[in-house]
Design a protein around this motif. Structure first.
Motif, short mmCIF file in Angstrom:
data_model
loop_
_atom_site.label_atom_id
_atom_site.label_comp_id
_atom_site.label_asym_id
_atom_site.label_seq_id
_atom_site.Cartn_x
_atom_site.Cartn_y
_atom_site.Cartn_z
N ALA A 162 57.57 -48.41 -40.06
CA ALA A 162 58.84 -47.37 -39.56
C ALA A 162 58.24 -45.98 -39.79
CB ALA A 162 59.87 -47.78 -40.90
N HIS A 163 57.06 -46.07 -40.08
CA HIS A 163 56.84 -44.28 -39.83
C HIS A 163 56.57 -43.42 -40.88
CE1 HIS A 163 53.78 -46.34 -37.12
NE2 HIS A 163 54.98 -46.72 -36.27
N PHE A 164 57.40 -43.86 -41.60
CA PHE A 164 57.81 -43.33 -43.18
C PHE A 164 57.08 -42.60 -43.79
CE2 PHE A 164 61.69 -44.52 -42.50
CZ PHE A 164 62.81 -44.53 -41.49
N GLY A 165 57.13 -41.13 -44.58
CA GLY A 165 55.98 -40.79 -45.27
C GLY A 165 55.56 -41.57 -46.47
N ALA A 166 55.23 -41.09 -47.66
CA ALA A 166 54.80 -42.16 -48.70
C ALA A 166 56.15 -41.97 -49.72
CB ALA A 166 53.96 -41.39 -49.75
N LYS A 167 56.72 -40.88 -49.50
CA LYS A 167 57.74 -40.42 -50.60
C LYS A 167 58.95 -41.27 -50.44
CE LYS A 167 60.48 -37.06 -53.31
NZ LYS A 167 61.26 -37.78 -53.18
N GLU A 168 59.65 -40.56 -48.62
CA GLU A 168 60.44 -41.69 -47.91
C GLU A 168 60.26 -43.13 -47.97
OE1 GLU A 168 59.12 -39.38 -47.24
OE2 GLU A 168 59.99 -37.69 -47.32
N ALA A 169 59.27 -43.99 -47.99
CA ALA A 169 58.65 -45.23 -47.97
C ALA A 169 59.79 -45.72 -49.48
CB ALA A 169 57.62 -45.56 -47.70
N GLY A 170 58.64 -45.18 -50.43
CA GLY A 170 59.71 -45.09 -52.07
C GLY A 170 61.08 -45.40 -52.40
N ASP A 171 61.40 -44.25 -51.64
CA ASP A 171 62.76 -44.07 -51.73
C ASP A 171 63.67 -45.11 -51.07
OD1 ASP A 171 62.08 -41.85 -53.05
OD2 ASP A 171 62.83 -40.37 -51.63
N ALA A 187 59.35 -69.01 -55.92
CA ALA A 187 60.65 -67.14 -55.83
C ALA A 187 59.53 -66.08 -56.25
CB ALA A 187 61.97 -68.00 -56.53
N LYS A 188 59.13 -65.85 -56.88
CA LYS A 188 58.35 -65.09 -57.60
C LYS A 188 57.08 -64.66 -57.11
CE LYS A 188 57.21 -62.92 -62.07
NZ LYS A 188 57.21 -62.81 -63.46
N LEU A 189 56.65 -65.66 -56.04
CA LEU A 189 55.28 -65.10 -55.06
C LEU A 189 56.54 -63.96 -53.98
CD1 LEU A 189 53.03 -67.26 -53.26
CD2 LEU A 189 54.47 -65.70 -52.20
N VAL A 190 57.18 -64.59 -53.66
CA VAL A 190 57.82 -63.59 -52.74
C VAL A 190 58.63 -62.42 -53.43
CG1 VAL A 190 60.38 -63.73 -50.44
CG2 VAL A 190 58.85 -65.65 -51.24
N SER A 191 59.26 -62.13 -54.11
CA SER A 191 60.19 -61.08 -55.08
C SER A 191 58.32 -60.08 -54.85
CB SER A 191 60.00 -61.64 -56.18
OG SER A 191 60.78 -60.44 -56.74
N TYR A 192 57.53 -60.21 -55.83
CA TYR A 192 56.25 -59.78 -56.07
C TYR A 192 55.81 -59.18 -54.56
CZ TYR A 192 56.68 -59.29 -61.24
OH TYR A 192 57.27 -59.21 -62.15
N THR A 193 55.36 -59.85 -53.99
CA THR A 193 55.07 -59.79 -52.24
C THR A 193 55.85 -58.63 -51.85
OG1 THR A 193 54.57 -61.63 -52.32
CG2 THR A 193 54.50 -59.84 -49.93
N PHE A 194 57.13 -58.26 -51.85
CA PHE A 194 57.99 -57.06 -51.87
C PHE A 194 57.61 -56.20 -52.97
CE2 PHE A 194 60.38 -59.73 -49.26
CZ PHE A 194 60.67 -59.02 -48.14
N LEU A 195 57.43 -55.97 -54.36
CA LEU A 195 57.88 -54.93 -54.92
C LEU A 195 56.66 -54.48 -55.07
CD1 LEU A 195 57.88 -54.51 -57.66
CD2 LEU A 195 57.03 -56.05 -59.10
N TYR A 196 54.75 -55.15 -54.45
CA TYR A 196 53.98 -54.59 -54.27
C TYR A 196 53.59 -53.30 -52.76
CZ TYR A 196 52.03 -55.27 -58.86
OH TYR A 196 52.03 -55.25 -60.19
N TRP A 197 54.28 -54.30 -51.95
CA TRP A 197 53.74 -54.10 -50.36
C TRP A 197 55.32 -53.91 -49.55
CZ3 TRP A 197 49.11 -54.24 -48.30
CH2 TRP A 197 47.84 -54.54 -49.28
N LEU A 198 55.92 -53.92 -50.16
CA LEU A 198 57.24 -53.32 -49.35
C LEU A 198 56.73 -51.66 -48.72
CD1 LEU A 198 60.35 -53.56 -47.61
CD2 LEU A 198 61.35 -53.17 -50.39
N PRO A 199 56.93 -50.65 -49.75
CA PRO A 199 56.45 -49.23 -49.24
C PRO A 199 55.20 -49.05 -48.69
CG PRO A 199 57.07 -49.84 -51.38
CD PRO A 199 56.45 -50.92 -51.13
#
Length: 480
Positions: free
Chosen positions: A305-314, A286-298
Motif C-alpha cells: 500500500a506504500h504507507f510510511g512506517a508509522k502509518e503502516a503500524g497504526d 492457527a498461531k502460525l497465521v496469527s504470528y505471521t500477521f503480527l510480525y509481517w503485516l506492517p
C-alpha cells in the motif's frame, strides 16, 4: 479477589505483548530506501542504503529479519514446554513477576543497541533468544491464576473478554513503538521494557494465586458435580458461580491441608488428557497465521500500500481490534453451544477465503482495507484466543484429573508451546517466501488455516454426537 486477579493478569499479559510488538514496527526503519532521502550527506554517495541500520542494510535484510523473529520464537517454543513444569512447582507470583522484570531488561537491551551504536547481528539475536526464554513465564502463569479463580460456567465469555489483553498489548505496542520509530527507534524498545518491568513489580505486590490463600472457596469445576448430575448436562448447562464463589457442593470439607495437596501432573500425564493433542496441533497452525500477521503485516502494508512506517503500524492495529472482537465472539458462542472445537472450525473455514480476499482487494481504498483487516483479525485470532484461554483452562481442569488443580500450568504450556512452534515457523516461512511474491505468503497462510481445521475433525465429531444424543432422547420423549 476475582476482579483483582483478572485486572492484574490482564495488565501482565498486555505488557508481554506490548514488549513483543515493537520489532514488527521497527523493521521498516532498519531497512529504508535511502535514495528517496537524497544523496548521502556524509560522503556525497548515491548509495541507497546509507540511512539503513547495519547489518540490515543489505539485500538479504528479509532473511535477517526472519532470523530475528525466529531467534525469539524458537526460544519461546522450546522454553514453553519447560516453563509449565516450573510453573506448577514454583510460586506463581514469584515466577510471573520475575519473568516480567527479566523480559523488560532484554526488551530494553535490544533498543539500547541503537544508543550504543551496535551493528553486530549476533548481539540482537542473543538478546532475542534470552527474551524469548524469559517470556515463557507469562502465559502458563496467568492462565493458571485465572483458572484457579474461575470455574467452567461462562468461562469462554469471561476469558474471551480477558484475552483481549493480547490485542490491546499489540495495539499499545504499535502506538508506543510508532511514536519513536522515525526519530530514535531504540526508545521503541526501551519504553515497553520499562513498562513490563513496572507491571511485574505490581504483580509481585498484589497478585493472589489461589482462593485458599485468602480463605475463599475454590471455584466449581465440572468434576465436582459429576456424582450429582448427568455428565452431558454438566458440560453444557453448568452455570456461573455465584458472587460469593459458593457452589452446590459442600466446600467445608475441601482439602486445604498440605498433606492432602495433590502432586503436579507429569508432562506425559498431561498429554493423555482427552483433547490436549488435537487442540495443541490445531493451535500450531492457527498461531502460525496469527504470528505471521503480527510480525509481517506492517511491512506488507508498507510494500503493497506504500504507507510510511508509522502509518503502516497504526493501520496494522486494526487487525488486533478485530482480534478482540473475534475472541469475545468465539468465547460467547462456545459457551452457548458447548462446542469449543466446532466454534474454532467454523471460524477457521471462513477465515481462509477472507485472507484470499484481503490480499487481492484489501488495498483498494482505505475503507476496504480497514474493514478487511478487522474481519480477518476476528477470524484469525478468534480460534487462537479460544484455544489458549477457555480450552486450555477446560482441559487443565478436566474431569479425568479428579480435582487435581496442579495441571493447569502444564496443560497450558503444552498447548501454547506447540502453538509457538507454528508461531516460529510462520514468520520464518514468510521471510523465505515473500521474495517470490506476497501472493505465495497468503497461499501458505490459507493452507495453514485449512490444516488447523482438519486437525480438530475428531473433536468436532465428538461434540456433534454429544448434541445429537440429547436431541434424539428429546424426540423419543415427544413421540412417546
Amino acid at each position: 479477589y476475582r476482579g483483582l486477579t483478572l485486572v492484574l493478569t490482564f495488565l501482565s499479559y498486555t505488557s508481554y505483548h506490548l514488549s513483543r510488538k515493537p520489532i514488527s514496527i521497527v523493521k521498516s526503519q532498519l531497512h529504508l530506501n535511502c535514495s528517496a532521502l537524497g544523496p548521502n550527506p556524509h560522503n556525497d554517495s548515491n548509495s541507497t542504503t546509507w540511512c539503513s541500520w547495519a547489518p540490515f542494510d543489505g539485500d538479504n535484510y528479509k532473511e535477517l529479519f526472519g532470523a530475528l523473529d525466529n531467534a525469539f520464537l524458537v526460544a519461546y517454543a522450546i522454553g514453553m514446554f519447560i516453563s509449565g513444569i516450573f510453573g506448577e512447582r514454583l510460586p506463581l507470583r514469584y515466577y510471573l513477576s520475575g519473568g516480567m522484570v527479566l523480559s523488560g531488561l532484554f526488551t530494553a537491551l535490544f533498543g539500547l543497541g541503537y544508543f550504543w551504536d551496535i551493528h553486530v547481528l549476533w548481539y540482537f539475536i542473543i538478546v532475542q533468544v534470552c527474551n524469548g526464554l524469559v517470556q515463557t513465564t507469562g502465559w502458563p502463569a496467568v492462565v493458571a491464576c485465572v483458572g484457579n479463580w474461575f470455574g467452567k460456567g461462562k468461562r469462554g465469555l469471561i476469558m474471551g473478554i480477558w484475552n483481549s489483553h493480547t490485542s490491546v498489548g499489540n495495539i499499545l505496542g504499535s502506538l508506543i513503538a510508532g511514536a519513536w520509530v522515525s526519530s530514535a527507534w531504540g526508545l521503541s524498545f526501551v519504553v515497553p521494557g520499562i513498562i513490563i518491568a513496572v507491571v511485574g513489580i505490581i504483580c509481585f505486590l498484589f497478585l493472589v494465586e489461589y482462593p485458599e490463600d485468602v480463605d475463599c472457596n475454590p471455584p466449581q469445576h465440572h468434576v465436582m458435580t459429576t456424582s450429582e448430575k448427568d455428565p452431558e448436562a454438566v458440560i453444557s448447562n453448568e452455570g456461573p458461580l455465584s458472587l460469593s464463589g459458593q457452589s452446590s457442593v459442600d466446600h467445608s470439607k475441601s482439602p486445604k491441608e498440605p498433606a492432602e495437596e495433590p502432586e503436579a501432573i507429569s508432562f506425559f500425564g498431561a498429554l493423555r488428557i482427552p483433547g490436549v493433542v488435537e487442540f495443541s496441533l490445531c493451535l500450531l497452525f492457527a498461531k502460525l497465521v496469527s504470528y505471521t500477521f503480527l510480525y509481517w503485516l506492517p511491512l506488507y502494508i508498507v510494500n503493497v500500500a506504500h504507507f510510511g512506517a508509522k502509518e503502516a503500524g497504526d493501520l496494522s492495529t486494526l487487525f488486533d481490534v478485530g482480534g478482540i472482537l473475534g475472541g469475545i465472539f468465539a468465547g460467547l458462542i462456545s459457551d452457548y453451544t458447548g462446542g469449543r472445537a466446532t466454534t474454532c472450525c467454523v471460524m477457521l473455514v471462513v477465515a481462509a477465503p477472507m485472507l484470499f480476499l484481503y490480499n487481492h482487494v484489501g488495498q483498494n481504498g482505505i475503507g476496504v482495507s480497514v474493514a478487511m483487516l478487522i474481519i480477518c483479525g476476528a477470524l484469525v485470532n478468534g480460534p487462537y484466543a479460544l484455544i489458549t484461554t477457555a480450552v486450555s483452562a477446560d482441559l487443565g481442569t478436566h474431569e479425568s484429573l479428579k480435582g487435581n488443580a496442579k495441571a493447569l500450568s502444564t496443560v497450558t504450556a503444552i498447548i501454547d508451546g506447540t502453538g509457538s512452534v507454528g508461531a516460529a515457523l510462520g514468520p520464518l516461512l514468510a521471510g523465505l517466501i515473500s521474495p517470490t511474491g506476497w501472493n505465495n505468503v497468503f497461499y501458505m497462510l490459507i493452507a495453514a488455516d485449512v490444516l488447523a481445521c482438519l486437525l480438530l475433525a475428531r473433536v468436532v465429531v465428538k461434540e456433534a454426537r454429544g448434541w445429537c444424543g440429547p436431541m434424539a432422547r428429546q424426540r423419543g420423549y415427544v413421540a412417546a
